[in-house]
Scaffold this motif. Structure first.
Motif, PDB file in Angstrom:
ATOM      1  N   UNK A 159      35.847  59.789  44.433  1.00  0.00           N
ATOM      2  CA  UNK A 159      35.473  60.369  45.732  1.00  0.00           C
ATOM      3  C   UNK A 159      36.471  61.456  46.137  1.00  0.00           C
ATOM      4  N   UNK A 160      37.759  61.181  45.974  1.00  0.00           N
ATOM      5  CA  UNK A 160      38.794  62.168  46.301  1.00  0.00           C
ATOM      6  C   UNK A 160      38.637  63.411  45.430  1.00  0.00           C
ATOM      7  N   UNK A 161      38.355  63.226  44.151  1.00  0.00           N
ATOM      8  CA  UNK A 161      38.193  64.359  43.236  1.00  0.00           C
ATOM      9  C   UNK A 161      37.018  65.238  43.646  1.00  0.00           C
ATOM     10  N   UNK A 162      35.901  64.632  43.997  1.00  0.00           N
ATOM     11  CA  UNK A 162      34.727  65.402  44.421  1.00  0.00           C
ATOM     12  C   UNK A 162      35.039  66.174  45.704  1.00  0.00           C
ATOM     13  N   UNK A 163      35.631  65.504  46.670  1.00  0.00           N
ATOM     14  CA  UNK A 163      35.966  66.171  47.935  1.00  0.00           C
ATOM     15  C   UNK A 163      36.947  67.315  47.711  1.00  0.00           C
ATOM     16  N   UNK A 164      37.955  67.095  46.888  1.00  0.00           N
ATOM     17  CA  UNK A 164      38.946  68.145  46.608  1.00  0.00           C
ATOM     18  C   UNK A 164      38.294  69.348  45.928  1.00  0.00           C
ATOM     19  N   UNK A 165      37.396  69.107  45.000  1.00  0.00           N
ATOM     20  CA  UNK A 165      36.721  70.205  44.301  1.00  0.00           C
ATOM     21  C   UNK A 165      35.854  71.018  45.260  1.00  0.00           C
ATOM     22  N   UNK A 166      35.143  70.337  46.144  1.00  0.00           N
ATOM     23  CA  UNK A 166      34.285  71.042  47.108  1.00  0.00           C
ATOM     24  C   UNK A 166      35.138  71.831  48.102  1.00  0.00           C
ATOM     25  N   UNK A 167      36.228  71.252  48.563  1.00  0.00           N
ATOM     26  CA  UNK A 167      37.138  71.968  49.473  1.00  0.00           C
ATOM     27  C   UNK A 167      37.707  73.200  48.775  1.00  0.00           C
ATOM     28  N   UNK A 168      38.099  73.047  47.513  1.00  0.00           N
ATOM     29  CA  UNK A 168      38.605  74.181  46.741  1.00  0.00           C
ATOM     30  C   UNK A 168      37.547  75.282  46.642  1.00  0.00           C
ATOM     31  N   UNK A 169      36.322  74.898  46.345  1.00  0.00           N
ATOM     32  CA  UNK A 169      35.230  75.861  46.199  1.00  0.00           C
ATOM     33  C   UNK A 169      34.905  76.557  47.514  1.00  0.00           C
ATOM     34  N   UNK A 170      34.751  75.788  48.572  1.00  0.00           N
ATOM     35  CA  UNK A 170      34.247  76.330  49.835  1.00  0.00           C
ATOM     36  C   UNK A 170      35.310  77.027  50.673  1.00  0.00           C
ATOM     37  N   UNK A 171      36.510  76.427  50.772  1.00  0.00           N
ATOM     38  CA  UNK A 171      37.462  76.913  51.754  1.00  0.00           C
ATOM     39  C   UNK A 171      38.772  77.451  51.184  1.00  0.00           C
ATOM     40  N   UNK A 172      39.188  77.001  50.035  1.00  0.00           N
ATOM     41  CA  UNK A 172      40.458  77.484  49.489  1.00  0.00           C
ATOM     42  C   UNK A 172      40.237  78.757  48.673  1.00  0.00           C
ATOM     43  N   UNK A 173      39.458  78.664  47.611  1.00  0.00           N
ATOM     44  CA  UNK A 173      39.195  79.837  46.768  1.00  0.00           C
ATOM     45  C   UNK A 173      38.053  80.689  47.323  1.00  0.00           C
ATOM     46  N   UNK A 174      37.228  80.086  48.151  1.00  0.00           N
ATOM     47  CA  UNK A 174      36.080  80.757  48.781  1.00  0.00           C
ATOM     48  C   UNK A 174      35.110  81.367  47.773  1.00  0.00           C
ATOM     49  N   UNK A 175      34.918  80.672  46.657  1.00  0.00           N
ATOM     50  CA  UNK A 175      33.947  81.139  45.670  1.00  0.00           C
ATOM     51  C   UNK A 175      32.538  80.723  46.057  1.00  0.00           C
ATOM     52  N   UNK A 176      32.417  79.609  46.769  1.00  0.00           N
ATOM     53  CA  UNK A 176      31.141  79.098  47.272  1.00  0.00           C
ATOM     54  C   UNK A 176      30.074  78.934  46.182  1.00  0.00           C
ATOM     55  N   UNK A 177      30.505  78.464  45.025  1.00  0.00           N
ATOM     56  CA  UNK A 177      29.575  78.241  43.919  1.00  0.00           C
ATOM     57  C   UNK A 177      28.518  77.200  44.265  1.00  0.00           C
ATOM     58  N   UNK A 178      28.908  76.176  45.010  1.00  0.00           N
ATOM     59  CA  UNK A 178      27.976  75.098  45.332  1.00  0.00           C
ATOM     60  C   UNK A 178      26.859  75.545  46.272  1.00  0.00           C
TER      61      UNK A 178
END
Length: 111
Positions: free
Chosen positions: A8-27
């Motif tokens: 669960x932590x891994x999924x949340x961290x990956x989504x946070x990285x995608x959406x707000x840290x790197x802002x790639x918004x792949x998802x």
């Protein structure tokens, strides 16, 4: 920490990285979900083969469900614990985010 909690932590961290840290918004793209759909099929085949044959085993108190290996049910899908799907998602998303983010940085640098 259990395997379930780590997944669960891994999924949340990956989504946070995608959406707000790197802002790639792949998802948020259909391309990402199409590619992930292909990847998850092969993940289930590989994971299922390894766990179904007993090559990889999990502690029953660390995963959802019991330690009984089933094809579907009791916290398993294609023999593998559902937590493996979470970890696979997090690993693939994090890798793709890094790839896109580094590519964008290189493109900006070269421009």
């Amino acid at each position: 920490m259990t395997y379930t909690a780590l997944a669960v932590v891994a999924v949340l961290a990956a989504v946070v990285l995608d959406r707000w840290v790197a802002r790639t918004r792949l998802t948020g793209t259909a391309t990402w979900w199409s590619a992930y759909g292909i990847i998850v099929v092969f993940q289930l085949l590989t994971n299922g083969w390894l766990t179904g044959r007993g090559i990889v085993r999990y502690a029953p108190d660390a995963i959802v469900g019991s330690g009984e290996v089933r094809f579907v049910g009791d916290g398993r899908l294609a023999y593998a614990p559902v937590e493996d799907l979470g970890f696979g998602f997090a690993l693939v998303l994090t890798t793709c985010v890094a790839w896109v983010w580094l590519g964008d940085r290189r493109g900006a640098r070269d421009a």
